[in-house]
Motif scaffolding. Sequence first.
Motif, PDB file in Angstrom:
ATOM      1  N   ARG A 156       5.610  -1.057   2.150  1.00  0.00           N
ATOM      2  CA  ARG A 156       4.722   0.113   2.234  1.00  0.00           C
ATOM      3  C   ARG A 156       5.503   1.340   1.780  1.00  0.00           C
ATOM      4  NH1 ARG A 156      -0.062   1.072   5.195  1.00  0.00           N
ATOM      5  NH2 ARG A 156       0.144  -0.987   6.153  1.00  0.00           N
ATOM      6  N   THR A 157       4.947   2.072   0.832  1.00  0.00           N
ATOM      7  CA  THR A 157       5.617   3.266   0.319  1.00  0.00           C
ATOM      8  C   THR A 157       5.117   4.488   1.076  1.00  0.00           C
ATOM      9  OG1 THR A 157       5.736   2.283  -1.891  1.00  0.00           O
ATOM     10  CG2 THR A 157       6.090   4.662  -1.714  1.00  0.00           C
ATOM     11  N   PRO A 158       6.002   5.199   1.783  1.00  0.00           N
ATOM     12  CA  PRO A 158       5.562   6.387   2.528  1.00  0.00           C
ATOM     13  C   PRO A 158       5.014   7.463   1.596  1.00  0.00           C
ATOM     14  CG  PRO A 158       7.789   5.701   3.176  1.00  0.00           C
ATOM     15  CD  PRO A 158       7.442   4.937   1.929  1.00  0.00           C
ATOM     16  N   ALA A 159       3.962   8.119   2.038  1.00  0.00           N
ATOM     17  CA  ALA A 159       3.362   9.170   1.210  1.00  0.00           C
ATOM     18  C   ALA A 159       4.359  10.292   0.947  1.00  0.00           C
ATOM     19  CB  ALA A 159       2.113   9.714   1.885  1.00  0.00           C
ATOM     20  N   TRP A 160       5.202  10.596   1.951  1.00  0.00           N
ATOM     21  CA  TRP A 160       6.155  11.703   1.768  1.00  0.00           C
ATOM     22  C   TRP A 160       7.143  11.422   0.636  1.00  0.00           C
ATOM     23  CZ3 TRP A 160      11.298  10.716   1.964  1.00  0.00           C
ATOM     24  CH2 TRP A 160      11.732   9.591   2.678  1.00  0.00           C
ATOM     25  N   LEU A 161       7.470  10.130   0.455  1.00  0.00           N
ATOM     26  CA  LEU A 161       8.409   9.776  -0.596  1.00  0.00           C
ATOM     27  C   LEU A 161       7.816  10.056  -1.976  1.00  0.00           C
ATOM     28  CD1 LEU A 161      11.155   8.527  -1.253  1.00  0.00           C
ATOM     29  CD2 LEU A 161      10.059   6.280  -1.244  1.00  0.00           C
ATOM     30  N   LEU A 162       6.529   9.690  -2.142  1.00  0.00           N
ATOM     31  CA  LEU A 162       5.862   9.978  -3.416  1.00  0.00           C
ATOM     32  C   LEU A 162       5.707  11.477  -3.627  1.00  0.00           C
ATOM     33  CD1 LEU A 162       3.038   7.301  -3.740  1.00  0.00           C
ATOM     34  CD2 LEU A 162       5.104   7.511  -5.107  1.00  0.00           C
ATOM     35  N   ASN A 163       5.366  12.192  -2.566  1.00  0.00           N
ATOM     36  CA  ASN A 163       5.228  13.648  -2.683  1.00  0.00           C
ATOM     37  C   ASN A 163       6.539  14.289  -3.117  1.00  0.00           C
ATOM     38  OD1 ASN A 163       2.504  13.731  -1.938  1.00  0.00           O
ATOM     39  ND2 ASN A 163       3.000  13.743   0.237  1.00  0.00           N
ATOM     40  N   SER A 164       7.628  13.758  -2.586  1.00  0.00           N
ATOM     41  CA  SER A 164       8.942  14.287  -2.930  1.00  0.00           C
ATOM     42  C   SER A 164       9.310  13.958  -4.375  1.00  0.00           C
ATOM     43  CB  SER A 164      10.000  13.719  -1.984  1.00  0.00           C
ATOM     44  OG  SER A 164      11.288  14.163  -2.341  1.00  0.00           O
ATOM     45  N   THR A 187      -1.912   9.287  -3.530  1.00  0.00           N
ATOM     46  CA  THR A 187      -2.084   9.410  -2.080  1.00  0.00           C
ATOM     47  C   THR A 187      -3.490   9.863  -1.694  1.00  0.00           C
ATOM     48  OG1 THR A 187      -1.237  11.690  -2.138  1.00  0.00           O
ATOM     49  CG2 THR A 187       0.359   9.917  -1.763  1.00  0.00           C
ATOM     50  N   GLY A 188      -4.180  10.505  -2.641  1.00  0.00           N
ATOM     51  CA  GLY A 188      -5.572  10.883  -2.403  1.00  0.00           C
ATOM     52  C   GLY A 188      -6.491   9.810  -2.951  1.00  0.00           C
ATOM     53  N   GLY A 189      -7.780  10.083  -2.986  1.00  0.00           N
ATOM     54  CA  GLY A 189      -8.686   9.089  -3.538  1.00  0.00           C
ATOM     55  C   GLY A 189     -10.125   9.547  -3.500  1.00  0.00           C
ATOM     56  N   GLN A 190     -10.972   8.787  -4.157  1.00  0.00           N
ATOM     57  CA  GLN A 190     -12.408   9.045  -4.184  1.00  0.00           C
ATOM     58  C   GLN A 190     -13.147   7.714  -4.116  1.00  0.00           C
ATOM     59  OE1 GLN A 190     -10.633   9.709  -7.110  1.00  0.00           O
ATOM     60  NE2 GLN A 190     -10.277  11.898  -7.108  1.00  0.00           N
ATOM     61  N   LYS A 191     -14.243   7.705  -3.403  1.00  0.00           N
ATOM     62  CA  LYS A 191     -15.108   6.524  -3.318  1.00  0.00           C
ATOM     63  C   LYS A 191     -16.322   6.813  -4.203  1.00  0.00           C
ATOM     64  CE  LYS A 191     -16.838   3.292   0.172  1.00  0.00           C
ATOM     65  NZ  LYS A 191     -16.993   3.072   1.637  1.00  0.00           N
ATOM     66  N   VAL A 192     -16.199   6.471  -5.479  1.00  0.00           N
ATOM     67  CA  VAL A 192     -17.159   6.902  -6.493  1.00  0.00           C
ATOM     68  C   VAL A 192     -18.068   5.742  -6.895  1.00  0.00           C
ATOM     69  CG1 VAL A 192     -17.414   7.886  -8.801  1.00  0.00           C
ATOM     70  CG2 VAL A 192     -15.504   8.599  -7.345  1.00  0.00           C
ATOM     71  N   PRO A 242       0.813  -1.220   0.000  1.00  0.00           N
ATOM     72  CA  PRO A 242       0.000   0.000   0.000  1.00  0.00           C
ATOM     73  C   PRO A 242       0.846   1.269   0.000  1.00  0.00           C
ATOM     74  CG  PRO A 242       0.048  -0.985   2.181  1.00  0.00           C
ATOM     75  CD  PRO A 242       0.750  -1.952   1.270  1.00  0.00           C
ATOM     76  N   ILE A 243       0.173   2.366  -0.329  1.00  0.00           N
ATOM     77  CA  ILE A 243       0.778   3.697  -0.320  1.00  0.00           C
ATOM     78  C   ILE A 243       0.331   4.415   0.949  1.00  0.00           C
ATOM     79  CG2 ILE A 243       1.019   5.874  -1.528  1.00  0.00           C
ATOM     80  CD1 ILE A 243       2.103   3.505  -3.101  1.00  0.00           C
ATOM     81  N   GLY A 244       1.277   4.915   1.730  1.00  0.00           N
ATOM     82  CA  GLY A 244       0.934   5.597   2.969  1.00  0.00           C
ATOM     83  C   GLY A 244       0.196   4.659   3.912  1.00  0.00           C
ATOM     84  N   ASP A 245      -0.921   5.145   4.482  1.00  0.00           N
ATOM     85  CA  ASP A 245      -1.690   4.274   5.384  1.00  0.00           C
ATOM     86  C   ASP A 245      -2.622   3.330   4.630  1.00  0.00           C
ATOM     87  OD1 ASP A 245      -3.812   5.871   4.541  1.00  0.00           O
ATOM     88  OD2 ASP A 245      -4.130   6.815   6.494  1.00  0.00           O
ATOM     89  N   GLY A 246      -2.717   3.524   3.316  1.00  0.00           N
ATOM     90  CA  GLY A 246      -3.512   2.612   2.489  1.00  0.00           C
ATOM     91  C   GLY A 246      -5.010   2.811   2.595  1.00  0.00           C
ATOM     92  N   GLN A 247      -5.453   3.842   3.275  1.00  0.00           N
ATOM     93  CA  GLN A 247      -6.893   4.023   3.465  1.00  0.00           C
ATOM     94  C   GLN A 247      -7.544   4.833   2.344  1.00  0.00           C
ATOM     95  OE1 GLN A 247      -8.559   2.291   5.873  1.00  0.00           O
ATOM     96  NE2 GLN A 247      -6.471   1.443   5.963  1.00  0.00           N
ATOM     97  N   GLN A 248      -6.745   5.430   1.456  1.00  0.00           N
ATOM     98  CA  GLN A 248      -7.324   6.177   0.333  1.00  0.00           C
ATOM     99  C   GLN A 248      -8.098   5.221  -0.565  1.00  0.00           C
ATOM    100  OE1 GLN A 248      -4.142   5.528   0.940  1.00  0.00           O
ATOM    101  NE2 GLN A 248      -2.833   5.638  -0.856  1.00  0.00           N
ATOM    102  N   GLN A 249      -9.237   5.696  -1.051  1.00  0.00           N
ATOM    103  CA  GLN A 249     -10.151   4.862  -1.824  1.00  0.00           C
ATOM    104  C   GLN A 249      -9.726   4.772  -3.290  1.00  0.00           C
ATOM    105  OE1 GLN A 249     -12.980   3.111  -0.521  1.00  0.00           O
ATOM    106  NE2 GLN A 249     -11.803   3.618   1.317  1.00  0.00           N
ATOM    107  N   MET A 250      -9.894   3.571  -3.849  1.00  0.00           N
ATOM    108  CA  MET A 250      -9.596   3.338  -5.263  1.00  0.00           C
ATOM    109  C   MET A 250     -10.885   2.917  -5.972  1.00  0.00           C
ATOM    110  SD  MET A 250      -5.910   1.348  -5.045  1.00  0.00           S
ATOM    111  CE  MET A 250      -5.686   1.359  -6.822  1.00  0.00           C
ATOM    112  N   SER A 251     -11.368   3.771  -6.836  1.00  0.00           N
ATOM    113  CA  SER A 251     -12.583   3.489  -7.600  1.00  0.00           C
ATOM    114  C   SER A 251     -12.159   2.905  -8.940  1.00  0.00           C
ATOM    115  CB  SER A 251     -13.408   4.768  -7.785  1.00  0.00           C
ATOM    116  OG  SER A 251     -13.821   5.266  -6.533  1.00  0.00           O
TER     117      SER A 251
END
Length: 300
Positions: free
Chosen positions: A249-257, A267-272, A188-197
């Motif tokens: 697990r890939t830290p969100a800060w690493l992707l942001n960087s 790192t973001g997401g939508q539950k669509v 997962p990326i970061g905490d993995g709680q971002q939604q993937m539609s």
Amino acid sequence: MKILLTGGTGFIGSRLVKHLQFNHQLTVLSRTPVKAYQKLGHNLLAIPSLNDINNLNDYDAVINLAGEPIANKRWSKQQKQKICDSRWQLTSQLSTLFAQSEQAPATFISGSAIGYYGEQGQQEVDESKRISDSSFPHQVCHKWEQLALQAASEQTRVCLLRTGIVIGIEGGALAKMLPAFRLGLGGPIGDGQQQMSWIHISDMVDAIIYLLNNKHCQGVYNLTSPQPVSNLEFSQTLAHQLNRPCLMRTPAWLLNSALGEMASLITGGQKVLPTRLLNDGFSFRFTKLEHALKEILLRN
């Protein structure tokens, strides 16, 4: 039916061509017609531009899927402009051709994306959600849709495709994820709680054909599975299907960087939810991620 298709050599478009080319007369817009014929076959007409077309009188429908991939490169100022221009200019040109047609096509199906909704956390959203958002994905999609809607008239119905994460073996997000997951390095990326539609490529193509064939359909449609999942669940399900661990697990800060603003797509997401597709009578073949991934991986 005589159909003009843009984006026909892309991940979604090329699969769509396979389903349409033997029952319909297809004209595919491609900057390099030779490559289009090599990829799609010769049971169609490939044209390099719309500049020699004065109207769309000869066509029954237009399907507009063209656009610079939004997640292929870091969003520099130049790349952002390229993403916008590839969508906005062509869609505006098509809407102008609709207006110039005495017998305009009855159907205009035009792309968009769930990036329209911005980052929504765990909140469920469907087509009824009204959004005012300053994010780049929303701004791209909002203007893209408005330009397509200019083609709407008594003669022409417009369907807008707010597309989620399309999964298939030939391309898209899954194809990029598979190498790491096959090596047991996925997770997962970061905490993995971002939604993937997500949506299976077969359901994506079936939905486009359904909208093409059903004249009562018009307006905005979310092309996503009825069962979105978290990034953690997606990662665990994919790892399980490959019989690999899901420990990295890939830290969100690493992707942001590394990716800058573009990291928000991951790192973001939508539950669509695809409320309008379901209400208008469309049936999904793949509603559970486990079944979708199993079918896709069996192809490879």
